[in-house]
Write a protein that holds these residues in place. Structure first.
Motif, short mmCIF file in Angstrom:
data_model
loop_
_atom_site.label_atom_id
_atom_site.label_comp_id
_atom_site.label_asym_id
_atom_site.label_seq_id
_atom_site.Cartn_x
_atom_site.Cartn_y
_atom_site.Cartn_z
N ARG A 186 -94.03 -47.16 -87.27
CA ARG A 186 -92.60 -46.60 -87.40
C ARG A 186 -92.40 -45.83 -89.15
O ARG A 186 -92.00 -45.30 -89.22
CB ARG A 186 -91.57 -46.96 -86.15
CG ARG A 186 -92.14 -47.25 -85.13
CD ARG A 186 -90.75 -47.35 -83.87
NE ARG A 186 -89.66 -47.54 -84.47
CZ ARG A 186 -90.22 -49.23 -83.52
NH1 ARG A 186 -90.88 -49.59 -82.57
NH2 ARG A 186 -88.52 -49.57 -83.51
N TRP A 236 -96.01 -46.79 -79.75
CA TRP A 236 -95.00 -46.45 -80.80
C TRP A 236 -93.60 -47.52 -80.52
O TRP A 236 -93.34 -47.95 -81.38
CB TRP A 236 -94.25 -45.48 -80.24
CG TRP A 236 -93.01 -44.70 -80.80
CD1 TRP A 236 -91.91 -44.38 -80.66
CD2 TRP A 236 -93.61 -44.47 -82.33
NE1 TRP A 236 -91.18 -44.16 -81.63
CE2 TRP A 236 -92.09 -43.91 -82.95
CE3 TRP A 236 -94.44 -44.37 -83.10
CZ2 TRP A 236 -92.33 -43.16 -84.02
CZ3 TRP A 236 -94.29 -43.79 -84.83
CH2 TRP A 236 -92.85 -43.28 -84.99
N VAL A 248 -94.62 -37.92 -79.67
CA VAL A 248 -94.22 -38.96 -79.62
C VAL A 248 -92.55 -38.00 -80.43
O VAL A 248 -91.16 -38.42 -79.52
CB VAL A 248 -94.11 -39.53 -80.82
CG1 VAL A 248 -92.91 -40.52 -81.10
CG2 VAL A 248 -94.79 -40.76 -80.17
#
Length: 488
Positions: A71, A64, A209
């Protein structure tokens, strides 16, 4: 538990929508009716620990933080999904916040549009900056800096504009490559829970996340602040709580990004359009019952036109439509909670006990049998050191103060521990700009301009906070700077 079609009594932890530990819930109260409109998940310390662990793992063990394309895609998915669920979110804002339906649209639509702006910025942002060749003695080196995410962000958000602030923190923090634990205010849990549901069901944001915590107590926020696995705290709320966050965060030398309170001054010179200038203060102090950190709550008027200005302000305040937030005619609804209404009322009552007499209002309106309402209120000619003049009230209370000349107006405006916002109005636009530059505040309205936008940084001087939210500067709050060098 569903509301307007969204299941909102769940936490989001490690990609899963889950009950709080032991199935614990608490009532969510409608401030306009004082009735429970449903329940929210009441997270335990164990739930917070699990959320932090998930965020830490997602940052340390997934791509990530380095996958910009992922993203960008996830941010655009989030924007699209929120846009498709706009009406349930707006209904929740009215129900749990007390936000009038007349303004709930703009306070949802513009923050959602801001996600797209952040995604656009991310696509073109240069994370690397060259600094050329340097030489010390016989050693020549190529130097450059790289920006990289902090790690785990603890985002602690307020109750007055929960969706706007949730997105103003979550979107840039995720865009920068961080993982996030979002902790909602106790009185407005649903807007955060619904955001978690959207993320879990409509985006490719990987498990861990983004994690969402709701709780009936503020302790869950303190657990985020003190945990060494959390690298940065992003907080919006009162200055008093901001001070405590700095103290708690100092134990782990944690970055604390704080957007705090205000007591903003609106300077109106004698040659200004009084109706426009005073109208900005009277509108801002009433829209959403004055529950805004940048509200212009001190009205500074020239002594030569002071009584005229006070009477005009009172007339304007008396015409503000307020009441049921579901009625689109109203721009002002209730205060968010009984506790907060009591706090606002206490400040007003102490001002009366000290000899102040409100020009208008100063009471709970008698026409409402229930709901945390308070009348639009105006005080005038209070001492400059009075509590009602110096402290943030966060309610529909305006204080008018006289000034003698330009220097006196600047002195009064700057005589505050706060420095979040302010305004200047005069018939001479260049004079207005010159005076605005003398005010120690992070945002200044010059002759009626509007600064709000996803591309414009927002924040304050002095005890109104540290750092900036929104804009490129707001995005960069969530990035570390690393300097690298190599021999040439």
């Amino acid at each position: 538990m569903t509301y307007a079609g969204l299941d909102i009594a769940k936490l989001l932890i490690d990609g899963q929508l889950v009950d709080a530990d032991g199935g614990a819930t608490y009532d969510n109260i409608n401030p306009a009716t004082e009735a429970a409109i449903g329940v929210a998940a009441d997270a335990s310390a164990g739930d917070v620990d699990a959320a932090i662990a998930a965020a830490r793992r997602a940052f340390d063990e997934t791509t990530w933080s380095t996958d910009v394309a992922l993203r960008v895609r996830c941010l655009r998915q989030l924007q699209d999904a929120l846009s498709k669920h706009a009406e349930p979110f707006k209904a929740m804002s009215t129900a749990e916040v007390g936000l009038p339906s007349r303004i709930s649209g703009s306070t949802f639509d513009r923050p959602v549009e801001g996600i797209g702006w952040v995604a656009d910025l991310l696509e073109k942002y240069e994370f690397t900056q060259a600094h050329g060749i340097g030489q010390i003695e016989q050693f020549r080196s190529r130097r450059w800096t790289e920006r990289e995410p902090y790690g785990v962000v603890g985002a602690i958000t307020p109750w007055n504009q929960p969706t706007q602030v949730n997105l103003a923190k979550v979107a840039p923090a995720l865009a920068a490559g961080n993982t996030v634990v979002l902790k909602a205010a106790p009185t407005t849990p649903w807007c955060a829970s619904a955001l978690g549901k959207i993320v879990a069901e409509h985006t490719d944001i990987p498990p861990g996340v983004l994690n969402v915590i709701t709780s009936s107590v503020n302790d869950r926020g303190e657990e985020l602040i003190t945990d060494p696995r959390v690298d940065l705290i992003s907080f919006t709320g009162s200055t008093a709580v901001g001070r405590r966050i700095m103290k708690l965060g100092s134990e782990t030398v944690k970055k604390c990004f704080l957007e705090l309170g205000g007591k903003s001054a609106n300077i109106v010179f004698a040659d200004a359009d009084f109706a426009t200038a005073i109208g900005m203060s009277t509108f801002m102090v009433c829209v959403h019952a004055g529950q805004g950190c940048a509200t212009l709550t001190r009205l500074l008027l020239p002594r030569s036109r002071f009584e005229e200005g006070v009477q005009l302000a009172a007339q304007m305040l008396s015409m503000v439509p307020y009441g049921d937030p579901l009625d689109p005619a109203n721009v002002m609804g209730p205060l968010n909670s009984e506790r907060h209404r009591d706090r606002v009322e206490g400040i007003v009552e102490r001002a009366k006990a000290a000899g102040g007499t409100p020009v208008l209002g100063g009471r709970r309106p008698s026409r409402f049998d229930r709901g945390y309402y308070f009348e639009p209120t105006l005080f005038a000619d209070m001492p400059e050191d009075a509590e009602i003049v110096r402290n943030e009230i966060f309610g529909p209370v305006l204080v008018a103060l006289p000034f003698d000349d330009e220097d006196d107006a600047v002195r009064i405006a700057n005589d505050s521990i706060f420095g979040l916002s302010g305004a200047v109005f005069s018939g001479d636009h260049e004079r207005s700009k010159a005076v605005a530059r003398r005010i120690r505040a992070g945002t200044m309205i010059v002759d009626g301009g509007i600064y709000y936008g996803p591309d414009v940084p927002f924040g304050g001087y002095k005890q109104s906070g540290i750092g900036r939210e929104m804009g490129q500067l707001g995005f960069e709050e969530y990035l570390q700077i690393k300097t690298l060098c190599e021999p040439v």
